[in-house]
Enzyme design. Structure first.
Site, mmCIF file in Angstrom:
data_model
loop_
_atom_site.group_PDB
_atom_site.id
_atom_site.type_symbol
_atom_site.label_atom_id
_atom_site.label_comp_id
_atom_site.label_asym_id
_atom_site.label_seq_id
_atom_site.Cartn_x
_atom_site.Cartn_y
_atom_site.Cartn_z
ATOM 1 N N SER A 1 -3.560 -3.225 -1.322
ATOM 2 C CA SER A 1 -2.321 -3.835 -0.401
ATOM 3 C C SER A 1 -2.579 -5.423 0.388
ATOM 4 O O SER A 1 -4.101 -5.611 0.302
ATOM 5 C CB SER A 1 -2.105 -3.186 1.129
ATOM 6 O OG SER A 1 -0.943 -4.106 1.672
ATOM 7 N N ASN B 1 -8.731 3.220 8.699
ATOM 8 C CA ASN B 1 -7.381 2.585 9.399
ATOM 9 C C ASN B 1 -8.032 1.811 10.913
ATOM 10 O O ASN B 1 -7.920 1.081 11.529
ATOM 11 C CB ASN B 1 -6.259 1.992 9.037
ATOM 12 C CG ASN B 1 -5.848 2.973 9.379
ATOM 13 O OD1 ASN B 1 -6.020 4.903 8.730
ATOM 14 N ND2 ASN B 1 -4.307 3.332 10.093
ATOM 15 N N CYS C 1 2.806 5.580 22.438
ATOM 16 C CA CYS C 1 3.771 5.592 23.393
ATOM 17 C C CYS C 1 4.856 5.807 22.707
ATOM 18 O O CYS C 1 5.680 4.997 21.908
ATOM 19 C CB CYS C 1 3.401 4.311 23.957
ATOM 20 S SG CYS C 1 4.328 5.370 26.011
ATOM 21 N N GLY D 1 0.804 -1.342 -0.349
ATOM 22 C CA GLY D 1 0.130 -0.100 -0.182
ATOM 23 C C GLY D 1 0.587 0.907 0.237
ATOM 24 O O GLY D 1 -0.249 2.571 -0.488
ATOM 25 N N GLN E 1 -7.645 -0.505 3.131
ATOM 26 C CA GLN E 1 -8.739 -0.614 4.323
ATOM 27 C C GLN E 1 -9.700 -1.699 4.113
ATOM 28 O O GLN E 1 -10.775 -1.781 4.633
ATOM 29 C CB GLN E 1 -8.424 -0.025 5.539
ATOM 30 C CG GLN E 1 -7.048 0.104 6.345
ATOM 31 C CD GLN E 1 -6.989 -1.634 7.327
ATOM 32 O OE1 GLN E 1 -7.676 -1.665 7.250
ATOM 33 N NE2 GLN E 1 -5.549 -1.125 7.440
ATOM 34 N N HIS F 1 -2.303 -7.644 2.171
ATOM 35 C CA HIS F 1 -2.482 -8.415 4.241
ATOM 36 C C HIS F 1 -3.258 -8.111 4.249
ATOM 37 O O HIS F 1 -3.055 -8.557 5.664
ATOM 38 C CB HIS F 1 -0.486 -7.616 4.250
ATOM 39 C CG HIS F 1 -0.184 -6.561 4.744
ATOM 40 N ND1 HIS F 1 -0.348 -6.324 5.983
ATOM 41 C CD2 HIS F 1 -0.091 -4.927 4.766
ATOM 42 C CE1 HIS F 1 0.193 -5.165 6.412
ATOM 43 N NE2 HIS F 1 0.559 -4.494 5.398
ATOM 44 N N THR G 1 12.062 -6.696 -11.181
ATOM 45 C CA THR G 1 11.261 -8.105 -10.966
ATOM 46 C C THR G 1 9.973 -8.264 -10.217
ATOM 47 O O THR G 1 10.480 -8.329 -8.451
ATOM 48 C CB THR G 1 12.671 -9.539 -11.053
ATOM 49 O OG1 THR G 1 13.386 -9.074 -12.140
ATOM 50 C CG2 THR G 1 12.532 -10.875 -10.884
HETATM 51 N N1 PLP Z 1 -3.165 3.289 4.306
HETATM 52 C C1 PLP Z 1 -4.014 2.726 4.946
HETATM 53 C C2 PLP Z 1 -5.038 2.780 5.297
HETATM 54 C C3 PLP Z 1 -3.508 1.731 5.692
HETATM 55 O O1 PLP Z 1 -4.148 1.061 7.374
HETATM 56 C C4 PLP Z 1 -1.956 0.898 5.458
HETATM 57 C C5 PLP Z 1 -1.373 -0.309 6.495
HETATM 58 O O2 PLP Z 1 -1.071 -0.069 7.749
HETATM 59 C C6 PLP Z 1 -1.408 1.672 3.962
HETATM 60 C C7 PLP Z 1 -1.779 2.363 3.371
HETATM 61 C C8 PLP Z 1 -0.244 0.572 4.001
HETATM 62 O O3 PLP Z 1 0.039 -0.141 3.435
HETATM 63 P P1 PLP Z 1 1.261 -1.609 3.417
HETATM 64 O O4 PLP Z 1 1.090 -1.428 4.582
HETATM 65 O O5 PLP Z 1 0.970 -2.360 2.424
HETATM 66 O O6 PLP Z 1 1.980 -0.487 2.986
#
Ligand code: PLP
Length: 384
Positions: free
Chosen positions: A202, A154, A326, A72, A182, A204, A240
């Site tokens: 993204s 997020n 924190c 992302g 998200q 993951h 690649t």
């Molecule tokens: N944008 C949002 C809203 C996210 O929550 C995150 C991940 O924390 C990202 C972008 C970044 O994605 P990535 O971890 O794949 O670089």
């Protein structure tokens, strides 16, 4: 202590079995560069193109408009900085106050002026403010307006009026970058319906592997590469390809879109958990009245510091995250909640629980049990 409960899907989601299978199958192709013309290379190329079609299908777009990236963060950098480059710097970025740092910092380093689009107390971008900003836009002086707006936040899960905002921007001759990292795989994400020019994704966050993502761009949208080399991904992202990661991403996307109704059904037990935490624990639920992701719950209990909550839940085997972080003993307040006008007491005591494809029905109840037990030992005892 029973089995661990993972309630931090917005940080990263466990890998879906479909993604694992596709990833392993791609690894088993052995040594193969998708740019090689021999049969091994062609098999790797086929795995990448299958995934491209899967991602395209998942957002209702042509496969050809998808560029694979490392995640992302890179997708946002490519969209934001690549658009500014293509416009030769004749642009002004308008970034919502609640964007992820990956978008906010990419904008900050794009070398053009950045304005902030305000959000209301409901956690949604203020369309009146945006409209006023764009009315009579002085393109000679400010260049093309480029809005950077996420589809789902997020921290809070609050959904943004992206289609409406993008229409305003389009009306002013501008472009919109949508961070759908998200939202993807949790609500429908359709490139045409959103009416935006770039969409960052993204793997993951949806049960694919870490370190792989994609950028969709509207055919003809201004975009220049940020890195040069072998010319992969139509010259937009040399290097690649991460073949196995991409294959896993494609499979995860297909599975996530298939499972959208299952994800939506998380709202009911999520709401029940929140109702109990409100009634028995005196929490406030952030974004309660706003449309939000079914699997995200952000709640605060004044006086019960976020880090204390996260640690107490961790001891009980429940993984959540703090809205605030924190650093050097000082509580860093959540900028997202501050942008919504939350007071310090709320911003310092908000935590995020996020659920997803492998969440079990009892997880919500167990989280609430663990949270209430921790609260009774600390903050609820003091105020009893
Ligand atoms: N944008 C949002 C809203 C996210 O929550 C995150 C991940 O924390 C990202 C972008 C970044 O994605 P990535 O971890 O794949 O670089």
């Amino acid at each position: 202590m029973g089995k661990m409960i993972y309630a931090d899907y917005n940080a990263t989601a466990p890998m879906r079995p479909e993604a694992q299978r596709a990833l392993l199958a791609a690894l088993e192709l052995g040594a193969a560069n998708p740019s090689s013309v021999h049969r091994a290379g062609r098999a790797a190329r086929a795995a990448v193109e299958t995934a491209r079609a899967q991602i395209g299908g998942a957002i209702g777009s042509r496969a050809a408009d998808i560029v694979f990236t490392s995640g992302g963060t890179e997708s946002l950098a490519l969209a934001i900085q690549g658009a500014v480059l293509a416009l030769a710097g004749k642009a002004t970025l308008i970034v919502s106050a609640i964007e992820h740092e990956a978008a906010g910092k990419a904008a900050g380093h794009a070398g053009v002026p950045v304005e902030t689009a305000y959000v209301g107390a409901d956690g949604r971008v203020d369309l009146d403010d945006l409209g006023a900003r764009l009315t009579g836009w002085d393109a000679d002086r400010k260049g093309t307006p480029i809005l950077v707006l996420m589809l789902a936040n997020n921290e809070t899960g609050i959904l943004q009026p992206v289609a409406e905002a993008a229409a305003l921007v389009r009306g002013a001759g501008g472009l919109t970058v949508c961070d759908a990292v998200q939202a993807f795989g949790k609500v429908q994400v359709n490139a045409a319906l959103l009416g935006v020019d770039y969409i960052a994704l993204s793997a993951h966050k949806i049960g694919g592997p870490q370190g792989v993502g994609a950028l969709w761009h509207r055919a003809g949208a201004p975009l220049k590469a940020l890195q040069y080399g072998g010319g992969q991904e139509r010259g937009l992202r040399s290097g690649t390809e991460n073949v196995a990661g991409i294959a896993g991403f494609g499979a995860a996307a297909e599975a996530a879109v298939r499972d959208l109704p299952t994800y939506a059904a998380l709202a009911k037990p999520r709401d029940a958990m929140e109702a109990r935490l409100k009634a028995e624990g005196g929490v406030v639920v952030i974004g309660e009245g706003s449309p939000r992701l079914a699997g995200t719950s952000n709640f605060a209990r004044a006086g019960f510091r976020a880090e204390t909550q996260v640690m107490a839940l961790d001891l009980a085997g429940v993984c959540v995250s703090a809205g605030s972080a924190c650093s050097s003993g000082k509580v860093k307040r959540s900028l997202v909640l501050m942008a919504m006008g939350a007071d310090d007491a709320v911003a310092e005591s908000a935590i995020r629980a996020s659920f997803g494809w492998d969440t079990k029905p009892g997880d919500f109840e167990r989280l609430a049990d663990a949270w209430l037990e921790a609260a009774r030992r600390t903050v609820l005892k003091e105020t009893a």
